[in-house]
Design an enzyme around this catalytic site. Sequence first.
Site, PDB file in Angstrom:
ATOM      1  N   LYS A 110      35.540  33.367  49.381  1.00 61.28           N
ATOM      2  CA  LYS A 110      34.616  32.574  48.556  1.00 61.28           C
ATOM      3  C   LYS A 110      33.306  32.327  49.322  1.00 61.28           C
ATOM      4  CE  LYS A 110      36.667  31.407  44.580  1.00 61.28           C
ATOM      5  NZ  LYS A 110      38.056  31.023  44.660  1.00 61.28           N
ATOM      6  N   LYS A 189      36.876  49.136  36.763  1.00 58.73           N
ATOM      7  CA  LYS A 189      37.825  48.092  36.380  1.00 58.73           C
ATOM      8  C   LYS A 189      37.177  47.176  35.335  1.00 58.73           C
ATOM      9  CE  LYS A 189      39.754  43.853  37.987  1.00 58.73           C
ATOM     10  NZ  LYS A 189      40.088  42.826  38.840  1.00 58.73           N
ATOM     11  N   LYS A 192      34.660  40.700  33.665  1.00 56.67           N
ATOM     12  CA  LYS A 192      33.508  39.940  33.165  1.00 56.67           C
ATOM     13  C   LYS A 192      32.282  40.218  34.023  1.00 56.67           C
ATOM     14  CE  LYS A 192      35.707  35.937  33.300  1.00 56.67           C
ATOM     15  NZ  LYS A 192      37.138  36.285  33.153  1.00 56.67           N
TER      16      LYS A 192
END
Length: 320
Positions: A110, A189, A192
């Site tokens: 992250k 793939k 979004k």
Amino acid sequence: MRILTGIQPSGTPHIGNYFGAMRQVCNIQDKGETFLFIADYHSLTTGPAPDALRSRVLELALNYLACGVDTEKTVLFRQSDVPEVCELTWILNNVTPVGLLERAHSYKDKIAKGFAPNNGLFSYPVLMASDILIYQSNLVPVGKDQKQHLEITRDIAIKFNNQYGEIFTIPDELIPDEVAIVPGIDGQKMSKSYNNTIPIFGKEKEIRKAIMNIVTDCKGLEEPKDPDHCNVVALYKLVATPEELEEMKERYRAGGYGYGHAKMALFEKLWNYFEPMRKRRAELESDIGYVWQILAAGAEKARAEATRTMDKVRRAVGLR
Ligand code: ADP
Ligand code: TRP
């Protein structure tokens, strides 16, 4: 046996989400009593806009209920409706070595992606451990990327039990067999973040358009085609019977069958496949109050279990 899993609310689902994740979650409920929650506390670690968070929670509940979560078998609830998990997180923080959290891949990932390194993100695995331990879960179905979080959960539980007595069930993870990656309309793939999705609950026109935009090579109608390297066939495979798939492959090899034909066949199949879910979703959408009722009933059941565990935990650590 208690099965438990949490899902972060993350917006409009596409068919990659369905075949890669949602379908598995819906199948698990046949294996034992299942607790399924919407991990809205966890979502806060990446700072969503309040309205977006609120609407995504409802969206996720609608989508899962439409796709097959059966409230006779599954306790569906919102994480933040059981605030006791935050109390347990605080208590578990005190048996969690910082080094254990520093090694967490998901934290490092992250940060590498540019998220602010706030303490919520850092202690994410402790909140996740609380989610799992507070409901005395035996089995936790998760994706491969969450395996380390389960290891951390077990470490924390064992440490707590050694120090304070046998309070927590030690959970196991259940990592489903590798599911095939669903390709997007550009062949990467489906995601979004790549803008290459086919939404499950899109309007007919939108879905038709996405399918017509699937990238293929430029072989003409009459030419024979290779069904084994074609995005249209790869998607058709998800929704067609083995016989229907074989029939399409034959047509590819024979020639005289264009990509436009194959895309139309794919649209028909996909549209029909999701028809019952679309219907169910529309019904639920017209009665949002009922969806909130389901979440409230789920929260009540979950909270009863959490209260029982917290009572033991508070006594064990000396808070009562
Ligand atoms: P996205 O990549 O669209 O942001 P998420 O990361 O929110 O999707 O994924 C939610 C779940 O759906 C995860 O369990 C993930 O593994 C699964 N998933 C997402 N995209 C695909 C795909 N193209 N094929 C198979 N599974 C997928
Ligand atoms: N971290 C999980 C994910 O991103 C979501 C989650 C939160 C979860 N708490 C959990 C999963 C407890 C299983 C059990 O996918």
